[in-house]
Design an enzyme around this catalytic site. Structure first.
Site, PDB file in Angstrom:
ATOM      1  N   TYR A 185       0.839  -1.211   0.000  1.00 40.13           N
ATOM      2  CA  TYR A 185       0.000   0.000   0.000  1.00 40.13           C
ATOM      3  C   TYR A 185       0.868   1.253   0.000  1.00 40.13           C
ATOM      4  CZ  TYR A 185      -3.122   3.437   2.444  1.00 40.13           C
ATOM      5  OH  TYR A 185      -3.835   4.537   2.851  1.00 40.13           O
ATOM      6  N   GLY A 256       0.686  -4.104  21.301  1.00 40.64           N
ATOM      7  CA  GLY A 256       0.105  -2.748  21.267  1.00 40.64           C
ATOM      8  C   GLY A 256       1.117  -1.650  21.538  1.00 40.64           C
ATOM      9  N   SER A 258       2.987  -0.054  19.188  1.00 42.78           N
ATOM     10  CA  SER A 258       3.111   0.959  18.126  1.00 42.78           C
ATOM     11  C   SER A 258       2.432   2.243  18.581  1.00 42.78           C
ATOM     12  CB  SER A 258       2.462   0.469  16.835  1.00 42.78           C
ATOM     13  OG  SER A 258       3.137  -0.660  16.369  1.00 42.78           O
ATOM     14  N   ASP A 337       4.744  -3.117  10.638  1.00 41.74           N
ATOM     15  CA  ASP A 337       4.038  -1.957  11.185  1.00 41.74           C
ATOM     16  C   ASP A 337       4.910  -0.703  11.166  1.00 41.74           C
ATOM     17  OD1 ASP A 337       1.886  -0.635  12.262  1.00 41.74           O
ATOM     18  OD2 ASP A 337       1.831  -1.776  14.123  1.00 41.74           O
ATOM     19  N   SER A 338       4.239   0.443  11.111  1.00 42.86           N
ATOM     20  CA  SER A 338       4.904   1.725  11.354  1.00 42.86           C
ATOM     21  C   SER A 338       5.031   1.854  12.866  1.00 42.86           C
ATOM     22  CB  SER A 338       4.042   2.888  10.844  1.00 42.86           C
ATOM     23  OG  SER A 338       3.882   2.810   9.455  1.00 42.86           O
TER      24      SER A 338
HETATM   25  P1  NAD Z   1     -12.884   4.550   2.750  1.00 46.82           P
HETATM   26  O1  NAD Z   1     -12.573   3.148   2.417  1.00 46.82           O
HETATM   27  O2  NAD Z   1     -13.958   4.802   3.747  1.00 46.82           O
HETATM   28  O3  NAD Z   1     -13.261   5.350   1.420  1.00 46.82           O
HETATM   29  C1  NAD Z   1     -12.787   5.013   0.153  1.00 46.82           C
HETATM   30  C2  NAD Z   1     -13.978   5.017  -0.807  1.00 46.82           C
HETATM   31  O4  NAD Z   1     -13.506   4.801  -2.144  1.00 46.82           O
HETATM   32  C3  NAD Z   1     -14.975   3.891  -0.506  1.00 46.82           C
HETATM   33  O5  NAD Z   1     -16.288   4.405  -0.337  1.00 46.82           O
HETATM   34  C4  NAD Z   1     -14.897   3.003  -1.738  1.00 46.82           C
HETATM   35  O6  NAD Z   1     -16.148   2.410  -2.105  1.00 46.82           O
HETATM   36  C5  NAD Z   1     -14.421   3.979  -2.818  1.00 46.82           C
HETATM   37  N1  NAD Z   1     -13.749   3.284  -3.915  1.00 46.82           N
HETATM   38  C6  NAD Z   1     -12.680   2.446  -3.816  1.00 46.82           C
HETATM   39  N2  NAD Z   1     -12.366   1.973  -5.030  1.00 46.82           N
HETATM   40  C7  NAD Z   1     -13.239   2.510  -5.909  1.00 46.82           C
HETATM   41  C8  NAD Z   1     -13.418   2.386  -7.312  1.00 46.82           C
HETATM   42  N3  NAD Z   1     -12.623   1.585  -8.041  1.00 46.82           N
HETATM   43  N4  NAD Z   1     -14.408   3.089  -7.901  1.00 46.82           N
HETATM   44  C9  NAD Z   1     -15.224   3.884  -7.166  1.00 46.82           C
HETATM   45  N5  NAD Z   1     -15.105   4.035  -5.836  1.00 46.82           N
HETATM   46  C10 NAD Z   1     -14.124   3.358  -5.211  1.00 46.82           C
HETATM   47  O7  NAD Z   1     -11.520   5.231   3.246  1.00 46.82           O
HETATM   48  P2  NAD Z   1     -11.243   6.686   3.865  1.00 46.82           P
HETATM   49  O8  NAD Z   1     -10.761   6.519   5.251  1.00 46.82           O
HETATM   50  O9  NAD Z   1     -12.359   7.604   3.583  1.00 46.82           O
HETATM   51  O10 NAD Z   1      -9.963   7.121   3.007  1.00 46.82           O
HETATM   52  C11 NAD Z   1     -10.016   7.933   1.849  1.00 46.82           C
HETATM   53  C12 NAD Z   1      -8.605   8.152   1.309  1.00 46.82           C
HETATM   54  O11 NAD Z   1      -7.758   8.685   2.322  1.00 46.82           O
HETATM   55  C13 NAD Z   1      -7.910   6.880   0.805  1.00 46.82           C
HETATM   56  O12 NAD Z   1      -7.182   7.185  -0.353  1.00 46.82           O
HETATM   57  C14 NAD Z   1      -6.965   6.507   1.922  1.00 46.82           C
HETATM   58  O13 NAD Z   1      -5.838   5.805   1.448  1.00 46.82           O
HETATM   59  C15 NAD Z   1      -6.598   7.873   2.475  1.00 46.82           C
HETATM   60  N6  NAD Z   1      -6.205   7.775   3.897  1.00 46.82           N
HETATM   61  C16 NAD Z   1      -7.120   7.808   4.915  1.00 46.82           C
HETATM   62  C17 NAD Z   1      -6.689   7.741   6.234  1.00 46.82           C
HETATM   63  C18 NAD Z   1      -7.618   7.862   7.394  1.00 46.82           C
HETATM   64  O14 NAD Z   1      -7.122   8.153   8.471  1.00 46.82           O
HETATM   65  N7  NAD Z   1      -8.914   7.680   7.291  1.00 46.82           N
HETATM   66  C19 NAD Z   1      -5.324   7.599   6.527  1.00 46.82           C
HETATM   67  C20 NAD Z   1      -4.418   7.527   5.471  1.00 46.82           C
HETATM   68  C21 NAD Z   1      -4.865   7.640   4.165  1.00 46.82           C
HETATM   69  N1  UDP Z   2      -4.346  -2.873  15.879  1.00 51.19           N
HETATM   70  C1  UDP Z   2      -4.513  -3.641  17.051  1.00 51.19           C
HETATM   71  N2  UDP Z   2      -5.700  -4.315  17.244  1.00 51.19           N
HETATM   72  C2  UDP Z   2      -6.729  -4.273  16.342  1.00 51.19           C
HETATM   73  C3  UDP Z   2      -6.552  -3.488  15.156  1.00 51.19           C
HETATM   74  C4  UDP Z   2      -5.350  -2.805  14.968  1.00 51.19           C
HETATM   75  O1  UDP Z   2      -3.614  -3.718  17.904  1.00 51.19           O
HETATM   76  O2  UDP Z   2      -7.765  -4.890  16.596  1.00 51.19           O
HETATM   77  C5  UDP Z   2      -3.095  -2.074  15.707  1.00 51.19           C
HETATM   78  C6  UDP Z   2      -2.342  -2.265  14.394  1.00 51.19           C
HETATM   79  O3  UDP Z   2      -1.469  -3.364  14.467  1.00 51.19           O
HETATM   80  C7  UDP Z   2      -1.616  -0.938  14.271  1.00 51.19           C
HETATM   81  C8  UDP Z   2      -2.562   0.076  14.892  1.00 51.19           C
HETATM   82  O4  UDP Z   2      -3.473  -0.704  15.691  1.00 51.19           O
HETATM   83  O5  UDP Z   2      -0.423  -0.967  15.051  1.00 51.19           O
HETATM   84  C9  UDP Z   2      -3.362   0.938  13.921  1.00 51.19           C
HETATM   85  O6  UDP Z   2      -3.985   0.117  12.975  1.00 51.19           O
HETATM   86  P1  UDP Z   2      -4.971   0.631  11.827  1.00 51.19           P
HETATM   87  O7  UDP Z   2      -5.543  -0.582  11.170  1.00 51.19           O
HETATM   88  O8  UDP Z   2      -5.946   1.607  12.349  1.00 51.19           O
HETATM   89  O9  UDP Z   2      -4.105   1.372  10.713  1.00 51.19           O
HETATM   90  P2  UDP Z   2      -2.628   1.975  10.572  1.00 51.19           P
HETATM   91  O10 UDP Z   2      -2.503   3.119  11.514  1.00 51.19           O
HETATM   92  O11 UDP Z   2      -1.642   0.881  10.877  1.00 51.19           O
HETATM   93  O12 UDP Z   2      -2.602   2.384   9.155  1.00 51.19           O
END
Ligand code: NAD
Ligand code: UDP
Length: 389
Positions: A185, A256, A258, A337-338
């Site tokens: 990813y 836990g 991280s 993991d990060s």
């Molecule tokens: P999410 O999974 O809730 O939203 C992603 C949406 O994209 C979903 O509704 C999914 O149906 C849609 N989607 C995926 N593939 C598709 C396709 N081929 N065609 C049409 N729709 C499609 O995730 P989110 O948390 O809202 O994240 C949004 C973005 O932010 C992502 O790119 C994610 O990598 C990035 N991001 C979010 C976080 C966070 O903290 N929430 C952290 C790091 C990165």
């Molecule tokens: N994690 C955990 N228990 C759970 C789910 C996640 O200990 O039931 C940990 C996971 O290994 C990571 C952190 O929680 O260290 C955050 O995970 P998340 O899936 O939210 O996403 P990330 O921050 O790694 O992108």
């Protein structure tokens, strides 16, 4: 709406109404961004996604006051020729679409790489060819591990900010070996960032890259067996919520230890709105968006969520509220993991004057109240059916 029409950008210029093509608008971040744009601006949104459940209240059908402001376009960007037309009709494209749950990175690495790199390519291309602005969602995970993580655990330099604070224009991207498919990813996101940056440098694409640092709040992911697959593994907020709702111990992966910094979705959405409405300040930038003051270990998060949920639900916590589980058991082969994620806030502060506001405990309370209200009854019904059969 009259107030919104008169609103000014950070340089005192009136903000013209925009047409925004929002891809992934039906997801967690998209749903909050759609709500914000509808409530506080005059911009028009083409909401593109394969799902609409999280924005049903806005599009199915649009309430009378939003008719003409938001439309839903159910399409998969992997294979739908309507995408280019929508991008051409919009002033700005925001791409949120991605597979972004860690449980998928090592178990479905091909889908992860295709979703985060290959499927984003046409979006970048259509924006570049049609001279349209692009806000692309990347991730804090492009930083990978901290430099300090390679020092012995008791080394004094680990305490020095240069060894862990993550800076957009200085920090390296440090991933594990290829056999650790967790990094599929991060690597796909890194390559799409480099491609977008290069389109900017060589072809003049106007872009902004967002690196979210663990944004959380209501509507994040799904509760397994209720509004998602029973075997599915969402991100940590939903995993722990699910455990609390079912009165199961929270599972701490590899102890836990991280560390993460969590930011409230509503604070983070303010930053995105500033980017949308201040192109001169946001174009060509990569922005960390997080809250450096909300750092916890995953164990501390589990403790805090257990305490807050007890208050919210009135239920007494289990005698053993947490259990340790190995990452191999929890995620399978190839997980990694990060270690620590502290965002440097200098650039977003300087360009957009944005600062996160909400302390972790406050938004855990808001979010767990939402989880309890939304899911508790459904889970009770489901658990009584299982025990009756
Ligand atoms: P999410 O999974 O809730 O939203 C992603 C949406 O994209 C979903 O509704 C999914 O149906 C849609 N989607 C995926 N593939 C598709 C396709 N081929 N065609 C049409 N729709 C499609 O995730 P989110 O948390 O809202 O994240 C949004 C973005 O932010 C992502 O790119 C994610 O990598 C990035 N991001 C979010 C976080 C966070 O903290 N929430 C952290 C790091 C990165
Ligand atoms: N994690 C955990 N228990 C759970 C789910 C996640 O200990 O039931 C940990 C996971 O290994 C990571 C952190 O929680 O260290 C955050 O995970 P998340 O899936 O939210 O996403 P990330 O921050 O790694 O992108």
């Amino acid at each position: 709406a009259a107030a919104a029409a008169a609103s000014l950008d950070l340089d005192g210029n009136p903000i013209a109404p925009l047409t925004i093509c929002m891809i992934g608008a039906g997801g967690f971040i998209g749903s909050h961004l759609c709500e914000k744009l509808m409530a506080e601006t005059n911009h028009v949104v083409f909401a593109v996604d394969v799902y609409s459940d999280k924005i049903r209240h806005l599009v199915d059908p649009a309430p009378p006051h939003l008719v003409g402001r938001i439309s839903f376009h159910r399409l998969n960007i992997k294979n739908d020729s309507r995408l280019e037309g929508l991008i051409k009709m919009a002033d700005l494209t925001i791409n949120l679409a991605a597979i972004c749950t860690p449980a998928d990175y090592n178990t479905r690495p091909l889908d992860t790489i295709y979703s985060n790199f290959i499927d984003a390519l046409p979006v970048v291309k259509y924006c570049s060819e049609n001279n349209k602005r692009l806000i692309h969602f990347s991730t804090c995970e492009v930083y990978g591990k901290t430099i300090g993580s390679f020092l012995p655990s008791d080394h004094p330099l680990r305490k020095e900010p240069e060894f862990y604070v993550l800076k957009e224009d200085e920090s390296p991207c440090i991933f594990g070996p290829i056999v650790k498919q967790r990094w599929s990813y991060a690597c796909a996101k890194q390559l799409i960032e480099r491609l977008i940056f290069a389109e900017g440098a060589e072809n003049g694409l106007e872009f902004t890259i967002v690196r979210p640092f663990n944004w959380i709040g209501p509507r994040m992911d799904f509760i397994p067996g209720v509004d998602g697959p029973s075997e599915g593994v969402p991100r940590v907020l939903a995993c722990f919520s699910n455990n609390l709702l079912r009165r199961e111990p929270l599972q701490l992966v590899d102890g836990g230890q991280s560390q993460r910094t969590f930011v409230y979705i509503k604070d983070a959405i303010e930053a995105v709105l500033l980017m949308i409405e201040n192109p001169a300040r946001a174009n060509g930038q990569i922005f960390n968006v997080g809250n450096p003051n909300n750092e916890v270990t995953v164990r501390e998060l589990a403790e805090m969520m257990t305490e807050v949920y007890a208050n919210v639900s009135g239920e007494i916590p289990l005698d053993e509220p947490m259990i340790d589980v190995s990452s191999k058991q929890f995620y399978g082969e190839g997980y990694d993991d990060s270690d620590k994620r502290i965002p440097d806030m200098t650039i977003i502060n300087k360009q957009l004057g944005w600062n996160p506001k909400t302390p972790l405990r406050d938004f855990l309370e808001t979010t767990l109240t939402y989880q309890h209200k939304t899911y508790k009854e459904a889970i009770k019904r489901q658990m009584s059916q299982v025990s009756a059969s």
